[in-house]
Write a protein that holds these residues in place. Structure first.
Motif, PDB file in Angstrom:
ATOM      1  N   HIS A 130     -36.299  38.576   0.845  1.00 40.85           N
ATOM      2  CA  HIS A 130     -37.723  38.373   1.114  1.00 40.85           C
ATOM      3  C   HIS A 130     -38.302  37.313   0.183  1.00 40.85           C
ATOM      4  N   ARG A 131     -37.875  37.328  -1.074  1.00 37.93           N
ATOM      5  CA  ARG A 131     -38.382  36.351  -2.045  1.00 37.93           C
ATOM      6  C   ARG A 131     -37.919  34.934  -1.691  1.00 37.93           C
ATOM      7  N   LEU A 132     -36.670  34.795  -1.254  1.00 37.71           N
ATOM      8  CA  LEU A 132     -36.168  33.469  -0.882  1.00 37.71           C
ATOM      9  C   LEU A 132     -36.929  32.887   0.308  1.00 37.71           C
ATOM     10  N   ALA A 133     -37.319  33.751   1.230  1.00 38.38           N
ATOM     11  CA  ALA A 133     -38.016  33.270   2.428  1.00 38.38           C
ATOM     12  C   ALA A 133     -39.511  33.119   2.222  1.00 38.38           C
ATOM     13  N   ARG A 134     -40.098  33.771   1.200  1.00 39.98           N
ATOM     14  CA  ARG A 134     -41.552  33.733   1.000  1.00 39.98           C
ATOM     15  C   ARG A 134     -41.915  33.027  -0.305  1.00 39.98           C
ATOM     16  N   GLU A 135     -41.828  33.759  -1.420  1.00 38.65           N
ATOM     17  CA  GLU A 135     -42.286  33.194  -2.691  1.00 38.65           C
ATOM     18  C   GLU A 135     -41.510  31.947  -3.106  1.00 38.65           C
ATOM     19  N   ASP A 136     -40.188  31.939  -2.865  1.00 34.37           N
ATOM     20  CA  ASP A 136     -39.354  30.819  -3.310  1.00 34.37           C
ATOM     21  C   ASP A 136     -39.049  29.834  -2.195  1.00 34.37           C
ATOM     22  N   ALA A 137     -39.799  29.881  -1.094  1.00 36.74           N
ATOM     23  CA  ALA A 137     -39.510  29.004   0.044  1.00 36.74           C
ATOM     24  C   ALA A 137     -39.623  27.533  -0.353  1.00 36.74           C
ATOM     25  N   ALA A 138     -40.675  27.175  -1.093  1.00 36.85           N
ATOM     26  CA  ALA A 138     -40.836  25.773  -1.506  1.00 36.85           C
ATOM     27  C   ALA A 138     -39.724  25.351  -2.469  1.00 36.85           C
ATOM     28  N   TRP A 139     -39.318  26.271  -3.338  1.00 35.68           N
ATOM     29  CA  TRP A 139     -38.247  25.950  -4.294  1.00 35.68           C
ATOM     30  C   TRP A 139     -36.926  25.733  -3.583  1.00 35.68           C
ATOM     31  N   THR A 140     -36.583  26.617  -2.620  1.00 31.10           N
ATOM     32  CA  THR A 140     -35.316  26.463  -1.904  1.00 31.10           C
ATOM     33  C   THR A 140     -35.315  25.197  -1.049  1.00 31.10           C
ATOM     34  N   ALA A 141     -36.480  24.836  -0.495  1.00 30.51           N
ATOM     35  CA  ALA A 141     -36.543  23.637   0.340  1.00 30.51           C
ATOM     36  C   ALA A 141     -36.360  22.359  -0.474  1.00 30.51           C
ATOM     37  N   SER A 142     -36.733  22.395  -1.756  1.00 35.71           N
ATOM     38  CA  SER A 142     -36.645  21.190  -2.583  1.00 35.71           C
ATOM     39  C   SER A 142     -35.308  21.054  -3.288  1.00 35.71           C
ATOM     40  N   ARG A 143     -34.421  22.042  -3.166  1.00 42.27           N
ATOM     41  CA  ARG A 143     -33.124  21.979  -3.842  1.00 42.27           C
ATOM     42  C   ARG A 143     -32.152  21.114  -3.041  1.00 42.27           C
ATOM     43  N   PRO A 144     -31.245  20.421  -3.726  1.00 46.14           N
ATOM     44  CA  PRO A 144     -30.193  19.685  -3.002  1.00 46.14           C
ATOM     45  C   PRO A 144     -29.198  20.609  -2.320  1.00 46.14           C
ATOM     46  N   ALA A 145     -29.064  21.838  -2.805  1.00 45.48           N
ATOM     47  CA  ALA A 145     -28.149  22.797  -2.179  1.00 45.48           C
ATOM     48  C   ALA A 145     -28.731  23.287  -0.854  1.00 45.48           C
ATOM     49  N   SER A 146     -27.866  23.603   0.064  1.00 44.41           N
ATOM     50  CA  SER A 146     -28.313  24.102   1.366  1.00 44.41           C
ATOM     51  C   SER A 146     -28.832  25.533   1.231  1.00 44.41           C
ATOM     52  N   ARG A 147     -29.629  25.949   2.205  1.00 44.42           N
ATOM     53  CA  ARG A 147     -30.153  27.319   2.197  1.00 44.42           C
ATOM     54  C   ARG A 147     -29.022  28.336   2.338  1.00 44.42           C
ATOM     55  N   LEU A 148     -27.984  27.989   3.105  1.00 43.36           N
ATOM     56  CA  LEU A 148     -26.840  28.892   3.244  1.00 43.36           C
ATOM     57  C   LEU A 148     -26.136  29.088   1.907  1.00 43.36           C
ATOM     58  N   SER A 149     -25.998  28.021   1.130  1.00 44.08           N
ATOM     59  CA  SER A 149     -25.367  28.124  -0.181  1.00 44.08           C
ATOM     60  C   SER A 149     -26.195  29.001  -1.117  1.00 44.08           C
ATOM     61  N   ILE A 150     -27.505  28.847  -1.079  1.00 42.21           N
ATOM     62  CA  ILE A 150     -28.373  29.681  -1.920  1.00 42.21           C
ATOM     63  C   ILE A 150     -28.279  31.145  -1.510  1.00 42.21           C
ATOM     64  N   LEU A 151     -28.263  31.394  -0.204  1.00 38.64           N
ATOM     65  CA  LEU A 151     -28.160  32.773   0.287  1.00 38.64           C
ATOM     66  C   LEU A 151     -26.818  33.383  -0.099  1.00 38.64           C
ATOM     67  N   LEU A 152     -25.732  32.624   0.051  1.00 35.74           N
ATOM     68  CA  LEU A 152     -24.409  33.141  -0.297  1.00 35.74           C
ATOM     69  C   LEU A 152     -24.270  33.386  -1.794  1.00 35.74           C
ATOM     70  N   SER A 153     -24.885  32.539  -2.613  1.00 35.23           N
ATOM     71  CA  SER A 153     -24.819  32.735  -4.066  1.00 35.23           C
ATOM     72  C   SER A 153     -25.548  34.013  -4.467  1.00 35.23           C
TER      73      SER A 153
END
Length: 342
Positions: A72-95
């Protein structure tokens, strides 16, 4: 995969699990020792069962709720942070998933060690399931003897047959039965007389030799009516390594944890954490009472309390866990992408 994110998820998930779960397991061991001093009836199987029940029932909901909150945090509070990372969203989710799975693996291995250290030496033999055999009814002129044929053609050595039974208290609450297993070709037999007062299955060792078996149940004297409600009996193998029980449980627990954590994290992307965790816990309860490659935990724990050993690992369990993990992870990745575009 990103090592710093894995370490962050591991730290967030493992610390509360160790603190709360460790306290509950320690209290369980202390109370079990108290019962042993008072009654002297705590067996190694019951000690294993108590430790595993405490460890699974406390750590499971904690890890699932934490994984749902992370998704929930990755999709809401950290959405802007995950979008600005060079890593893909799948990589962040898997980590993030990998950190929680590592915490689950560490906790399950600690529970296994605590269970085996508390159980000590096994006093009685342990049995491990091998499979089931069909019970084909046979006609018998003697009204007090019931007969079945079993197709167990391999040479039997250190094998035990478990026959499910039920009781109807007509002439008493219990019954005494004489159980026979006879090899049709060689005539070798084993027999055992047993007093039945509960619905615990009848156990009898298989006679050595080849060919099908004939099972006979004969009621001795008066007592309750004995029924065999199932059309199948179970084959179990006598094992000399009861300590492998916790190792096999750890393996099956890791398979289940990998799949459930993936689904909790992915559902947390779409739903509120409480709703996502509640849905995954409902699925886990269904697996507890049902059968299947990842299910049957209720019967597994009951067998553990009797001193038995779980069955060996199967490819179907590993493939089922992999398929459940992949489906849940893809659903979470799709949710993160959809949120990112919006």
């Amino acid at each position: 995969m990103h090592l710093p994110l894995i370490k962050l998820s591991l730290r967030r998930s493992l610390l509360p699990t160790l603190l709360l779960g460790g306290a509950v397991v320690a209290w369980t061991l202390w109370s079990s020792q108290g019962r042993e001093l008072v009654t002297g009836a705590v067996t190694p199987g019951l000690l294993r069962y108590s430790v595993w029940m405490a460890g699974v029932c406390v750590a499971g909901p904690l890890l699932i709720m934490g994984a749902a909150q992370t998704g929930h945090r990755l999709a809401r509070e950290d959405a802007a942070w995950t979008a600005s990372r060079p890593a893909s969203r799948l990589s962040i989710l898997l980590s993030s998933w990998a950190g929680y799975c590592l915490a689950a693996c560490i906790w399950l291995l600690l529970v296994a060690a605590a269970a085996e250290l508390s159980a000590g030496e096994q006093e009685e033999r342990s049995l491990q399931p091998l499979g089931s055999v069909a019970l084909t009814p046979l006609e018998d002129d003697r009204g007090y003897v019931a007969s079945w044929q079993l197709e167990a053609n391999s040479i039997a050595r250190d094998l035990v047959l478990r026959i499910p039974v039920g009781l109807i208290g007509v002439d008493g609450p219990s019954a005494r039965v004489l159980v026979r297993l006879i090899r049709s070709e060689s005539g070798a037999l084993t027999e055992r007389e047993q007093q039945l007062a509960t619905t615990r299955p009848i156990e009898i060792e298989l006679p050595e030799g080849d060919g099908p078996l004939t099972l006979q149940l004969e009621r001795v004297g008066e007592g309750a009516i004995v029924l065999v409600p199932s059309k199948q009996a179970e084959l179990w193998k006598i094992t000399e390594e009861p300590a492998v029980a916790s190792l096999l449980l750890s393996y099956q627990g890791i398979l289940l944890a990998c799949a459930m954590i993936a689904w909790a994290m992915s559902l947390g992307v779409w739903l509120r954490p409480a709703a996502a965790a509640g849905l995954v816990l409902s699925i886990s309860f269904g697996l507890w009472v049902s059968e299947g490659p990842l299910g049957g935990w209720g019967a597994l724990m009951e067998n553990l309390s009797n001193g038995d050993v779980p069955g060996p690992p199967t490819l179907s369990g590993a493939f089922t866990s992999l398929a459940a993990w992949a489906t849940g992870t893809l659903m979470g990745w799709w949710g993160l992408r959809k949120g990112g575009r919006g």
